[in-house]
Design a protein around this motif. Structure first.
Motif, PDB file in Angstrom:
ATOM      1  N   UNK A  52      36.306  37.456  48.345  1.00 13.90           N
ATOM      2  CA  UNK A  52      36.440  37.845  46.993  1.00 13.90           C
ATOM      3  C   UNK A  52      37.618  37.422  46.441  1.00 13.90           C
ATOM      4  N   UNK A  53      37.717  37.238  45.373  1.00 12.74           N
ATOM      5  CA  UNK A  53      39.072  37.071  44.449  1.00 12.74           C
ATOM      6  C   UNK A  53      39.684  38.048  43.656  1.00 12.74           C
ATOM      7  N   UNK A  54      40.965  38.273  43.659  1.00  5.70           N
ATOM      8  CA  UNK A  54      41.622  39.494  43.141  1.00  5.70           C
ATOM      9  C   UNK A  54      42.511  38.817  42.101  1.00  5.70           C
ATOM     10  N   UNK A  55      42.338  39.442  41.006  1.00  8.02           N
ATOM     11  CA  UNK A  55      43.263  39.237  39.725  1.00  8.02           C
ATOM     12  C   UNK A  55      44.084  40.675  39.441  1.00  8.02           C
ATOM     13  N   UNK A  56      45.247  40.682  39.649  1.00  9.08           N
ATOM     14  CA  UNK A  56      46.208  41.734  39.396  1.00  9.08           C
ATOM     15  C   UNK A  56      46.240  42.055  38.075  1.00  9.08           C
ATOM     16  N   UNK A  57      46.508  43.223  37.394  1.00  9.40           N
ATOM     17  CA  UNK A  57      46.705  43.625  36.322  1.00  9.40           C
ATOM     18  C   UNK A  57      48.154  43.388  35.986  1.00  9.40           C
ATOM     19  N   UNK A 103      48.021  49.917  36.479  1.00  9.08           N
ATOM     20  CA  UNK A 103      48.060  49.222  37.777  1.00  9.08           C
ATOM     21  C   UNK A 103      46.674  48.858  37.930  1.00  9.08           C
ATOM     22  N   UNK A 104      46.305  48.133  38.782  1.00  8.50           N
ATOM     23  CA  UNK A 104      44.803  47.884  39.175  1.00  8.50           C
ATOM     24  C   UNK A 104      44.554  46.128  39.275  1.00  8.50           C
ATOM     25  N   UNK A 105      43.214  45.944  39.367  1.00  6.82           N
ATOM     26  CA  UNK A 105      42.843  44.505  39.587  1.00  6.82           C
ATOM     27  C   UNK A 105      41.330  44.658  39.232  1.00  6.82           C
ATOM     28  N   UNK A 106      41.119  43.084  39.022  1.00  8.33           N
ATOM     29  CA  UNK A 106      39.738  42.690  39.063  1.00  8.33           C
ATOM     30  C   UNK A 106      39.487  42.093  40.095  1.00  8.33           C
TER      31      UNK A 106
END
Lengths: 265, 215
Positions: free
Chosen positions: A154-159, A168-171
């Motif tokens: 999976x790919x993570x994009x941070x807030x 805070x968070x991520x997609x």
């Protein structure tokens, strides 16, 4: 169209994330239908799990220990610690919801107050007992998030939080780009008559992804994003009036955070 | 200068000194780790700090391997432990050991950070280690199985170009095309390097699997 031999030969590269997007999608589709390929991948995944041990040793700087302690302390003041369950959210997807009526008979107000008191006490007890209380949609999004998060491909994009805020968070996006879940927390607390509104910008334009009334903003909150990742440009959230932006499909309020997606494609 | 070239010219004396200091992967047993994870799930910051004490060096090492500078590696290291704080419940001991799990997270967090940096600083995506002699000193710890030792031994014996291609993919998140462009080698050659190298590692894996199972 790749033949089976070619696809099997790509599995080692798939295991180390070396495939380009088109090949990766072809291998993923192949894996779904070919047990031999699945077994082969399991072997290679066991091997790649050991590759981090090939990294050269570098002693971690001593100050990291105290830094972590400080970060934990600062997080405690900003957000809900992990073991505490999510508060009950009240997501409202556009079209906009009706606000509660402003004039009611006294008896109705008293009944409403009693119900509210019971709800508050009940809610307090639920939190104390750490019983999760989530809407079905959010529970479903959280389950998908957990699955994607546990998947190394999976790919993570941070807030990126707006200045002076602590969002805070991520997609998290599945490797094939078809499943995405947004996890957000530590949003600024809303004033009365305000809401959070999520915006999804695609190559076609900006669209509201819902108006949300989360009492504290602590979260974490989980939202499924069903736009394919190749169409996503940016995701952002603003604080808007209770019913959402008065400008319709354009934000009018203060931004809380953004996630830039397109440039990473 | 590639790290492989640098490795060849490395000072062997330095390697020996560093090799004596390689037992930095925690020797904490799995019961202790599970106990600490349960405490973390219950909100114990002290438990998290204990795990940090045991695993900060391997996590930092992986992050440094990916990111190539101490500032980014430190940030990534802390992100890994904050992620552990949030998601200790996602570790499943049935699916593998804690060290591998944690270091896999470290690698992923570091690659995410690397990609962000790429967006900020295009064209500066690969950060090769500037102290190449350290490539000889891996995170091998006392708790490694024979199988792990064999695999890493074989990894070090792979032809340079195969090892390099695998490492660029795994530690730098580079695709076949990225590696081809970065090394200036034909795409088909890069694909072969990764495939052949991984196949060799799998042969070792298959040959020693019964031994591992009986451990």
């Amino acid at each position: 169209m790749m033949d089976r031999t070619t696809l099997l030969e790509l599995i080692p590269a798939y295991a180390v994330d070396a495939l380009d997007a088109e090949e990766r999608q072809a291998v993923q589709a192949f894996l779904e239908r070919d047990p031999e390929a699945q077994a082969l991948l399991a072997d290679y995944e066991a091997i790649t799990a050991m590759l981090p041990l090939a990294a050269p040793m570098r002693p971690a700087p001593a100050h990291l220990h105290n830094d972590l302690r400080s970060r934990l302390a600062s997080r405690k003041t900003e957000t809900t610690p992990a073991p505490i369950q999510e508060e009950k959210p009240a997501p409202v997807i556009l079209p906009k919801v009706e606000k509660p009526a402003s004039t009611r008979p006294l008896a109705a107000w008293l009944i409403a107050a009693a119900v509210l008191a019971v709800a508050i006490v009940g809610g307090f007890l639920l939190v104390r007992n750490q019983t999760p209380t989530m809407s079905p949609e959010m529970a479903e999004a959280k389950a998908l998030y957990d699955t994607l998060d546990a998947d190394n491909t999976s790919i993570h994009y941070e807030v990126t939080s707006a200045e002076n805020l602590t969002a805070q968070g991520e997609l998290v996006v599945s490797a094939d780009g078809t499943n995405s879940v947004l996890r957000i927390a530590s949003l600024p607390k809303l004033e009365e008559e305000q809401s959070y509104q999520l915006w999804v910008a695609t190559w076609e334009g900006v669209n509201s992804w819902g108006v949300y009334h989360w009492p504290t903003g602590h979260g974490p909150y989980y939202l499924r994003i069903t736009v394919p990742v190749e169409e996503l440009v940016r995701i952002g959230m603003t604080i808007e009036p209770y019913d959402g932006s008065p400008l319709g499909n354009q934000p009018s309020g203060e931004p809380i955070f953004g996630i830039q997606v397109a440039s990473a494609q | 200068m590639s790290f492989l070239h640098a490795k060849r010219v490395a000072d062997s004396e330095q390697r020996v000194i560093l090799a004596s200091d390689t037992k930095h992967v925690s020797t904490m047993n799995s019961e202790s780790i599970i106990s600490l994870l349960n405490q973390i799930k219950a909100g114990s910051e002290e438990a998290l700090l204990q795990v940090h004490e045991q695993f900060a060096t391997p996590v930092y090492s992986v992050a440094y391997r990916v990111l190539g500078n101490p500032q980014d590696a430190e940030e990534a290291t802390q992100d890994v432990f904050l992620r552990l704080w949030d998601k200790a419940n996602t570790f499943d001991p049935q699916r593998g050991n804690f060290t591998s799990w944690l270091l896999t997270i470290a690698r992923r967090v570091a690659i995410d950070r690397l990609r962000k940096r790429e967006r900020r600083e295009p064209g500066n995506s690969v950060s090769m280690d500037e102290e190449p002699y350290l490539w000889e000193t891996t995170l091998i710890g006392e708790d490694m199985t024979d199988l792990q030792r064999s695999l890493l031994s074989v990894l070090n014996q792979l032809p340079n170009e195969q090892q390099q291609a695998i490492f660029l993919a795994y530690f730098h998140g580079m695709s076949h095309s990225d590696i081809s462009a970065y090394l200036g080698k034909p795409l088909g050659t890069v694909k072969s390097h990764i495939r052949l190298g991984m196949q060799k590692l799998r042969e070792i894996w298959l040959n020693q699997q019964p031994l591992a199972d009986s451990e």
